[in-house]
Design a protein around this motif. Structure first.
Motif, mmCIF file in Angstrom:
data_model
loop_
_atom_site.group_PDB
_atom_site.id
_atom_site.type_symbol
_atom_site.label_atom_id
_atom_site.label_comp_id
_atom_site.label_asym_id
_atom_site.label_seq_id
_atom_site.Cartn_x
_atom_site.Cartn_y
_atom_site.Cartn_z
ATOM 1 N N GLU A 124 22.319 39.427 36.605
ATOM 2 C CA GLU A 124 23.461 39.558 35.703
ATOM 3 C C GLU A 124 24.739 39.023 36.333
ATOM 4 O OE1 GLU A 124 22.699 43.530 33.153
ATOM 5 O OE2 GLU A 124 22.662 43.815 35.329
ATOM 6 N N HIS A 125 24.701 38.856 37.663
ATOM 7 C CA HIS A 125 25.913 38.438 38.372
ATOM 8 C C HIS A 125 25.475 37.715 39.655
ATOM 9 C CE1 HIS A 125 29.728 38.860 40.616
ATOM 10 N NE2 HIS A 125 30.280 38.873 39.397
ATOM 11 N N PRO A 126 26.228 36.664 40.058
ATOM 12 C CA PRO A 126 25.804 35.928 41.257
ATOM 13 C C PRO A 126 25.760 36.773 42.527
ATOM 14 C CG PRO A 126 27.953 35.134 40.451
ATOM 15 C CD PRO A 126 27.386 36.029 39.399
ATOM 16 N N VAL A 181 31.826 35.414 45.742
ATOM 17 C CA VAL A 181 31.096 36.673 45.955
ATOM 18 C C VAL A 181 30.848 36.956 47.438
ATOM 19 C CG1 VAL A 181 30.001 36.666 43.678
ATOM 20 C CG2 VAL A 181 28.850 35.505 45.580
ATOM 21 N N LEU A 215 31.566 29.202 43.807
ATOM 22 C CA LEU A 215 30.981 30.423 43.235
ATOM 23 C C LEU A 215 30.435 31.326 44.347
ATOM 24 C CD1 LEU A 215 30.319 31.717 40.402
ATOM 25 C CD2 LEU A 215 28.000 30.832 40.737
#
Lengths: 472, 104
Positions: free
Chosen positions: A408-410, A77, A73
């Motif tokens: 809201e997002h990694p 990103v 994960l």
């Protein structure tokens, strides 16, 4: 049964000496300096001895788990080629469910060896359960003093679980409302009972953690073929950083970088009745780590054995919402319900891994057991009940005590670096405050201050002389 | 009667340790305005009613006195309701790993 506050505080030095059996005055070497290494070494607990004692109660030898999905994960990103391998030392596998068993084990062993009938500690955290668990096995009586509820009688849910755990191990638990007088109650208990003081900041407590750093260095060596590049510890009073870093060095991992990570609770007062249940975290936060890094000797012993500024290469903070987010990710991607405590360093590791190449190894050095009260659901339900705004959004909008923002997002997770130079200057200001006008610092003192701040004699001389000139 | 506790019952007592204004000098004003309260559990030495002054023997064998506040006190902490702001995180991150071919 209880002496008044002023009376007990005036007896503090004598009570502490009797309850720890350590004469700290023997280690004074200068106006400010003391012989830190000798204070620790004189206890007789080198790594092999500590491991032998800990193995008698199944403490330590915990698994090192590679978090392959969280690593993936992070790589999703991160910039191309970035995203170090993230491992975690699963300290929840210790008897009472946290690394605190390591800290408690040598104190309980020492208390038993020296013939104390019981052991006492002032702690609202896992450490109480650890002392109670170790004391149960050793056949010692145990008293744990906690700061547990606010003036409305609302218990902090995580501490309520620690109460239950301590009582399950047969300890007496004294629960108090908010305030630093927890320490006064501990002194009353020690004076009345003559028990051993399982201070979190004694040499025993810190030497007990060295085995953690030592083990993890060896485990990474065995699994990956070399020592870890980075180890991240959740940072509060300094013991975790200090003991782990010392253990790494003793294992030969001299080049491993030690990073301290805390939850940012800036704006909340640690002794405030109003703020107590609005922190949503009971430890691993800046409310402990800032004061203890800038001046470790605010502890309950004359010389704190946890001296984190000597060992940290970097000090980073994360937000409350980021820690809750990564706690969910750990459960859902790795099948591990752990924390809260270790997840502060996991949040930091998730971010710092993205700064490093994929062949690098980063280790989160603890987990703790999760349970009723010790869970994001319990904390966020309490936060909502107290009117704290809980929402998804940009974690930079998180405001401790007012608004908890779950990313809201990694890709939104980010660390804030604490300026270590500022921390060092703050440490030196505290040191200067102890000096009277005619105190003259010797070579021993100057070298001690350089060691304390992990700088040079020149650095500390410049800052102290500049400061003394200003105050004239 | 429900509020009468028999000898040897497991109970909680409460007492005020420091009254408002007698708190440690370094505490902030909001804490200074409230007492330092203590709660402790143990086995009741003699029968007593809720609200009575009572004596207990704690798990460590100490005798403590205070006002009887609870009989067989429950552990009330738990998890509470699911938090909607957390519920979507798992599906979101699993979807990201599916996109990368790691999850099915």
């Amino acid at each position: 049964m209880m002496d008044g506050y002023e009376s007990i505080m005036a007896q503090r030095a004598d009570i502490m000496r009797a309850s720890l059996g350590l004469d700290y005055a023997r280690y004074r070497t200068g106006v400010l300096a003391f012989d830190y290494e000798r204070l620790l070494a004189d206890t007789g607990y080198d790594i092999d001895t500590a491991r032998r004692v800990q193995r008698q109660t199944a403490v330590g030898d915990t698994p090192l788990v590679e978090l392959v999905n969280i690593t993936e994960l992070a790589r999703a990103v991160a910039a191309p080629g970035k995203g170090a391998r993230i491992f975690v030392k699963d300290e929840a596998a210790n008897p009472s469910g946290s690394f605190k068993d390591r800290r408690a084990s040598l104190s309980v062993h020492e208390a038993q060896k020296r013939g104390y009938k019981g052991i006492a500690a002032a702690t609202s955290g896992n450490y109480g359960a650890a002392v109670a668990s170790q004391a149960a096995k050793a056949g010692l009586r145990c008293i744990v003093v906690q700061e547990a509820f606010d003036s409305e009688g609302i218990a902090q849910p995580e501490i309520a679980e620690k109460t239950r755990a301590c009582e399950a191990y047969g300890a007496e638990v004294i629960r108090l409302s908010v305030g630093p007088e927890l320490f006064y109650l501990l002194l009353c208990v020690l004076k009345e009972t003559g028990y051993f003081n399982a201070s979190l900041y004694s040499p025993y407590s810190i030497l007990g953690i060295e085995t953690l750093g030592y083990e993890l260095a060896q485990q990474v060596q065995q699994q990956v073929g070399r020592f870890p590049d980075v180890v991240i510890a959740t940072h509060a009073g300094g013991g975790n950083v200090t003991g782990t870093a010392r253990g790494l060095k003793k294992a030969g991992a001299a080049d491993t970088r030690m990073i301290a990570a805390s939850v940012d609770l800036s704006g909340l007062h640690m002794a405030s009745d109003h703020d107590f249940n609005r922190k949503s975290f009971t430890t691993g936060h800046t409310g402990f780590s800032m004061p203890f890094t800038t001046w470790p000797d605010r502890a309950d012993v004359p010389h704190n054995a946890a001296r984190s500024l000597r060992y940290m290469d970097r000090f980073a903070t994360v937000t409350q919402g980021e820690v809750f987010y990564i706690t969910e990710v750990l459960a859902e991607l790795e099948g591990l319900q752990r924390g809260p405590a270790g997840n502060t360093s996991l949040a930091a590791a998730f971010i710092i891994a993205q700064e490093l190449n994929q062949d690098r190894v980063i280790v989160v050095q603890e987990t703790e057991y999760t349970g009723a009260g010790k869970h994001p659901l319990a904390q966020l339900n309490l936060a909502k009940r107290l009117g704290i705004d809980v929402r998804r959004g940009d974690p930079r909008e998180n405001r401790p005590g007012t608004r908890i923002v779950i990313p809201e997002h990694p890709s939104q997770l980010a660390v804030t670096d604490v300026d270590l130079d500022g921390v060092r200057r703050s440490y030196l200001r505290h040191a200067i405050d102890l000096l009277s006008a005619d105190d003259r610092l010797s070579d021993v003192d100057w070298n001690f201050l350089a060691d304390e701040t992990r700088t040079s004699r020149r650095y500390v001389e410049d800052i102290i002389n500049e400061s003394r000139r200003k105050t004239g | 009667m429900a509020d009468l506790a028999a000898k040897d019952s497991w109970v909680e007592i409460r007492r005020t340790v420091l009254a408002p204004g007698q708190r440690a000098p370094q505490v902030p004003d909001d804490t200074q305005r409230v007492p330092l309260e203590m709660r402790a559990k143990g086995f009741l030495v003699a029968p007593a009613r809720l609200g009575d002054e009572a004596e207990i023997v704690t798990a460590a064998g100490r005798c403590l006195r205070g006002v009887l506040s609870e009989i067989n006190p429950a552990y009330g902490h738990g998890f509470g309701a699911p938090i909607p702001e957390l519920s979507a995180i798992g599906p979101e991150v699993r979807a990201m790993l599916r996109e990368r071919g790691r999850f099915k």
